[in-house]
Write an enzyme that holds these catalytic residues in place. Structure first.
Site, PDB file in Angstrom:
ATOM      1  N   LYS A   1       0.811  -1.214   0.000  1.00 56.35           N
ATOM      2  CA  LYS A   1       0.000   0.000   0.000  1.00 56.35           C
ATOM      3  C   LYS A   1       0.848   1.268   0.000  1.00 56.35           C
ATOM      4  O   LYS A   1       0.313   2.352  -0.279  1.00 56.35           O
ATOM      5  CB  LYS A   1      -0.944  -0.007   1.194  1.00 56.35           C
ATOM      6  CG  LYS A   1      -1.957  -1.149   1.173  1.00 56.35           C
ATOM      7  CD  LYS A   1      -2.859  -1.109  -0.053  1.00 56.35           C
ATOM      8  CE  LYS A   1      -3.950  -2.164   0.023  1.00 56.35           C
ATOM      9  NZ  LYS A   1      -4.863  -2.108  -1.139  1.00 56.35           N
ATOM     10  N   ASP A   2       2.128   1.158   0.293  1.00 57.18           N
ATOM     11  CA  ASP A   2       3.008   2.328   0.155  1.00 57.18           C
ATOM     12  C   ASP A   2       2.961   2.864  -1.265  1.00 57.18           C
ATOM     13  O   ASP A   2       2.972   4.076  -1.495  1.00 57.18           O
ATOM     14  CB  ASP A   2       4.457   1.950   0.482  1.00 57.18           C
ATOM     15  CG  ASP A   2       4.724   1.812   1.958  1.00 57.18           C
ATOM     16  OD1 ASP A   2       3.774   1.924   2.751  1.00 57.18           O
ATOM     17  OD2 ASP A   2       5.893   1.581   2.327  1.00 57.18           O
TER      18      ASP A   2
END
Length: 346
Positions: free
Chosen positions: A48-49
């Site tokens: 999700k970064d």
């Protein structure tokens, strides 16, 4: 900014370029070669970064997001952590609506990263005003100078992985990948990665992983939303009780459903056999590999990539807790190993 001494301006320079690691002991009897795309090597310990940084930077470029603004999002935990991390570096406020199904570890991490957290009941319909979807929308409407990331229906969620995860896997496998196996929650990771890979080679088979209790697999097969498919399940960040607009169903070839119990055991097995301390969703992805092998999906020479989206530290109070496993009725003799490995010296 990177240099030859591997010194970085801030943690955001470390997003992406995660390793592809060959799996060995768990797949020793399987046909084909198996590689894990280990996303816990991102600075925020999850895939999700990529999504958080990409969407926020696109909003900045378009002038939608300005200094001092507030970023609001719906999250099962990992996206929220990534958004909070990016917000710290870029100077934004961060408000997150989180499902109560998220582990206490995740919620504590979000608070530690300076986010304001609203914990919402997990097992309510998506359109219920208490759902984390509706709570995030309401907070956005009530907060001047805010943007709502809305990862479930944001096309940029797909673009983030088309721009990074897909090219990385293609280059790391030297274009020899035959199968991609990835969990589908918002659908951004699998859709963006698949879109890039299919452009390079339409024969790459894309297999999504869904949970029992989720509507995703049946919708892929019938294009009908069946609310009768919905019931509570424990795996976080996998499956949905709605149809995410950030999922490109046309580019996914097949779906496999996995159970809470088997996914939890497989996550523990990954740690014991491959030394990969991975999240619950990673256990689900690996469980899908097991089931696909059992049904004869793979053949000798196949190059299979499975995405492990996050790190085991997010689940210390869940799948890596003997008490939680026992409370869920998940323990058996094979997996009850942790307690006997601890000895207290008096």
């Amino acid at each position: 900014m990177k240099n030859k001494k591997q010194v970085f301006d801030n943690v955001l320079d470390l997003v992406g370029n995660t390793p592809l690691i060959k799996l060995n002991r768990m797949v020793s009897n399987f046909k084909g070669n198996f590689y894990a795309k280990v996303e816990s090597f991102n600075p925020g310990h999850s895939s999700k970064d990529r999504t958080a940084l990409y969407i926020i930077e696109q909003a900045e470029k378009k002038g939608i997001l300005k200094p001092g603004d507030t970023i609001i999002e719906t999250t099962s935990g990992n996206t929220g952590f990534s958004i909070a991390m990016v917000s710290i570096i870029k100077g934004y406020e961060c408000i997150l609506a989180v499902s109560s199904k998220s582990s206490p570890d995740k919620i504590d991490m979000l608070k530690t990263m300076g986010a304001k957290v609203f914990v919402c009941p997990a097992h309510v319909p998506a359109d219920d005003p208490r759902s984390y979807y509706e709570v995030a929308k309401r907070i956005h409407e009530e907060t001047p100078g805010s943007i709502y990331i809305n990862q479930y229906f944001n096309e940029l969620n797909i673009d983030a992985h088309y721009d990074s995860t897909g090219p990385e896997i293609w280059n790391q496998t030297e274009g020899k990948i035959t199968h991609l196996v990835a969990c589908s929650g918002t659908g951004g990771t699998i859709s963006g990665t698949a879109r890039y890979l299919k452009e390079q080679n339409p024969n790459v088979k894309i297999i999504g992983v869904d949970a029992f209790g989720s509507v995703i697999k049946k919708y892929h097969e019938t294009r009908e939303f069946d609310k009768n498919e919905i019931y509570p399940y424990r795996i976080e960040g996998l499956g949905k009780n709605l149809i995410p607009g950030a999922t490109d169903f046309d580019i996914i070839d097949d779906f496999v459903k996995v159970t809470d119990e088997e996914s939890a055991h497989t996550a523990r097995e990954l740690a014991r056999t491959e030394g990969l301390f991975s999240g619950y969703t990673s256990g689900a992805a690996m469980q899908a590999i097991k089931q696909l092998d059992e049904r004869g999906e793979f053949k000798e020479g196949d190059q299979v990539v499975v995405i492990f989206p996050d790190h085991g530290s997010r689940y210390m109070s869940k799948v890596y807790s003997d008490k939680w496993m026992q409370d869920q009725g998940f323990f058996d003799a094979q997996n009850e190993v942790a307690a006997e490995n601890i000895q207290y010296v008096k």
